[in-house]
Design a protein around this motif. Structure first.
Motif, short mmCIF file in Angstrom:
data_model
loop_
_atom_site.label_atom_id
_atom_site.label_comp_id
_atom_site.label_asym_id
_atom_site.label_seq_id
_atom_site.Cartn_x
_atom_site.Cartn_y
_atom_site.Cartn_z
N LEU A 130 10.27 -34.70 82.00
CA LEU A 130 9.95 -33.37 82.52
C LEU A 130 8.46 -33.13 82.67
O LEU A 130 8.04 -31.99 82.91
N SER A 131 7.67 -34.19 82.52
CA SER A 131 6.22 -34.00 82.62
C SER A 131 5.82 -33.48 84.00
O SER A 131 4.87 -32.69 84.13
N GLY A 132 6.54 -33.89 85.04
CA GLY A 132 6.23 -33.41 86.38
C GLY A 132 6.40 -31.91 86.51
O GLY A 132 5.68 -31.25 87.30
N LYS A 133 7.33 -31.33 85.75
CA LYS A 133 7.53 -29.88 85.77
C LYS A 133 6.33 -29.14 85.18
O LYS A 133 6.12 -27.95 85.46
N LEU A 134 5.54 -29.86 84.37
CA LEU A 134 4.38 -29.24 83.73
C LEU A 134 3.14 -29.30 84.62
O LEU A 134 2.04 -28.90 84.20
N GLN A 135 3.29 -29.77 85.85
CA GLN A 135 2.21 -29.65 86.83
C GLN A 135 2.25 -28.30 87.54
O GLN A 135 1.35 -27.98 88.30
N ASN A 136 3.32 -27.55 87.28
CA ASN A 136 3.49 -26.22 87.86
C ASN A 136 3.11 -25.19 86.79
O ASN A 136 3.72 -25.11 85.73
N LYS A 137 2.06 -24.40 87.07
CA LYS A 137 1.55 -23.45 86.07
C LYS A 137 2.60 -22.43 85.66
O LYS A 137 2.65 -22.02 84.49
N LYS A 138 3.46 -22.01 86.58
CA LYS A 138 4.49 -21.03 86.23
C LYS A 138 5.44 -21.60 85.18
O LYS A 138 5.85 -20.89 84.25
N ASN A 139 5.80 -22.88 85.34
CA ASN A 139 6.65 -23.52 84.34
C ASN A 139 5.95 -23.63 82.99
O ASN A 139 6.56 -23.41 81.94
N VAL A 140 4.67 -23.98 83.02
CA VAL A 140 3.89 -24.10 81.79
C VAL A 140 3.84 -22.77 81.04
O VAL A 140 4.05 -22.70 79.83
N ASP A 141 3.59 -21.69 81.78
CA ASP A 141 3.53 -20.36 81.16
C ASP A 141 4.87 -19.97 80.54
O ASP A 141 4.92 -19.34 79.47
N LEU A 142 5.97 -20.33 81.21
CA LEU A 142 7.30 -20.01 80.68
C LEU A 142 7.59 -20.79 79.41
O LEU A 142 8.10 -20.25 78.42
N ILE A 143 7.26 -22.08 79.41
CA ILE A 143 7.56 -22.94 78.26
C ILE A 143 6.75 -22.54 77.03
O ILE A 143 7.28 -22.47 75.92
N PHE A 144 5.46 -22.24 77.23
CA PHE A 144 4.60 -21.90 76.10
C PHE A 144 4.51 -20.39 75.87
O PHE A 144 3.80 -19.95 74.96
N ASN A 145 5.21 -19.63 76.71
CA ASN A 145 5.23 -18.17 76.56
C ASN A 145 3.81 -17.60 76.46
O ASN A 145 3.49 -16.78 75.59
N ASN A 146 2.95 -18.06 77.37
CA ASN A 146 1.55 -17.67 77.32
C ASN A 146 0.93 -17.89 78.70
O ASN A 146 1.48 -18.63 79.53
N ASN A 147 -0.20 -17.27 78.94
CA ASN A 147 -0.95 -17.50 80.18
C ASN A 147 -1.87 -18.69 79.94
O ASN A 147 -2.97 -18.56 79.40
N CYS A 148 -1.40 -19.88 80.32
CA CYS A 148 -2.11 -21.12 80.00
C CYS A 148 -3.01 -21.55 81.16
O CYS A 148 -2.79 -21.21 82.32
#
Length: 378
Positions: free
Chosen positions: A95-113
């Motif tokens: 799922l590392s490719g999904k972490l190239q999308n900032k919206k996905n990153v913010d959802l996973i870490f529950n933060n504005n990353c």
């Protein structure tokens, strides 16, 4: 007594108990040869998508997402993820490719990353609960090097482990170069933490962590309701065969201890979830439409998110709260509705039989009443 000992030693693979998932690691040589002030630390993110309702897909989907954060990752040579059922390469999705999308990153870490990307690696910048900045280097399973990951059977046909070679990963990161060399190299050198995330989508997942219970009065109770028990274990040594544990020790593999564990259960909102352990729970609606990219689908049905969290409390007056988390167990009871052809056919047969019996009873009762009346008034 000797006979009993032999029975244990001759125990076949079919009797080996392995009901728990596990996260183990091997220390790097430099971490073993010298006393490092900064030790590797782990954080675990578990997302269980249960009976996910998706438009256009007939059968509901269940899969497990695992995220592992490793602080001071350069101190480990291998990370081992133990799975209590057989894994094939097709069962694992990076799922590392999904972490190239900032919206996905913010959802996973529950933060504005923050998200910093290049052609060959990317870094997430996140604020911790202590208001500190942390940079996470994202680990991709598909590096430009061979054998960075491999799947091995632990018990033939019954369990597997996913082995991640961090020694090769470190060499790969050290060899990277780019146009703006100083900026890239310095940024990579300063990142000591890594994050990896993958999905297990195996048909054996349900059998491993869910068990269905039949109510004792199922013939009198509605057949359209069912009971399911979710029993999830991580690093539970009592649920792993002693010989597997001994082999891990012989290979200098250590159980990971966690500073924090997040377990999120995504369950259809019309199901009734009853907590039987770990009361520190919150619940919310799944954000509609926001997870479509991450899940590779659209039209996710009404879903509730149940969130269990365990964490080490630094500088706590209670000594127990200061200890790293050695294992995680979760037991949940789920009441849900089900409909299928067998249930419908069963009720049709029941109705038909009741109708026949009722008809015969009615005819017999009428004949009996007529007979009694004839006797009385004859």
């Amino acid at each position: 007594m000797k006979r009993k000992m032999n029975d244990v030693e001759d125990k076949s693979d079919s009797q080996i108990q392995l009901d728990s998932f596990g996260v183990w690691y091997k220390s790097a040589q430099n971490a073993l040869s010298q006393c490092n002030e900064k030790q590797s630390a782990f954080e675990l993110h578990i997302n269980l998508w249960s009976k996910l309702k998706v438009d256009g897909i007939k059968n509901n989907k269940t899969f497990l997402d695992i995220g592992i954060k490793i602080k001071e990752y350069k101190n480990i040579s291998e990370l081992i993820f133990l799975c209590p059922f057989k894994l094939d390469s097709d069962d694992i999705q990076d799922l590392s490719g999904k972490l190239q999308n900032k919206k996905n990153v913010d959802l996973i870490f529950n933060n504005n990353c923050g998200l910093w990307t290049s052609d060959r690696y990317w870094i997430i910048s996140n604020d911790t609960s202590n208001n500190l900045k942390e940079d996470l280097l994202i680990f991709s399973f598909y590096q430009s090097i061979d054998d960075v990951i491999r799947i091995e059977e632990v018990v033939k046909g019954k369990s597997s482990k996913l082995v991640i070679n961090f020694s090769l990963f470190k060499k790969y990161i050290e060899s990277l170069s780019c146009n703006d060399e100083n900026q890239c190299i310095n940024r990579l050198k300063n990142v000591n933490d890594v994050y990896l995330r993958f999905r297990i989508a195996s048909h054996q997942l349900n059998k491993s962590i869910f068990s269905n219970l039949e109510p004792m009065n199922k013939y009198f109770q509605s057949g359209f309701t069912s009971i399911q028990i979710l029993d999830f274990k991580m690093n539970s040594k009592r649920s792993i065969d002693d010989r597997i544990l001994a082999k891990a020790v012989g290979n200098d593999e250590n159980f990971a201890s966690f500073d924090k564990i997040h377990f999120l259960l995504m369950e259809p909102s019309n199901n009734n979830v009853i907590f039987m352990s770990e009361n520190n729970t919150t619940c919310r609606n799944l954000e509609e439409g926001k997870w479509d990219n991450y899940l590779d689908c659209t039209g996710v049905g009404d879903t509730l998110v149940y969130h269990w969290k365990k964490s080490v409390v630094k500088n706590s007056s209670c000594q127990e709260n200061n200890k790293p988390i050695q294992e995680f167990d979760l037991l949940v009871k789920i009441n849900y509705s089900k409909t299928n052809r067998k249930i419908i056919l069963r009720y049709i047969v029941y109705g038909f039989l009741v109708g026949i019996v009722g008809s015969y009873v009615t005819q017999w009762a009428r004949k009996l009443i007529d007979y009694l009346l004839n006797l009385i008034f004859k």
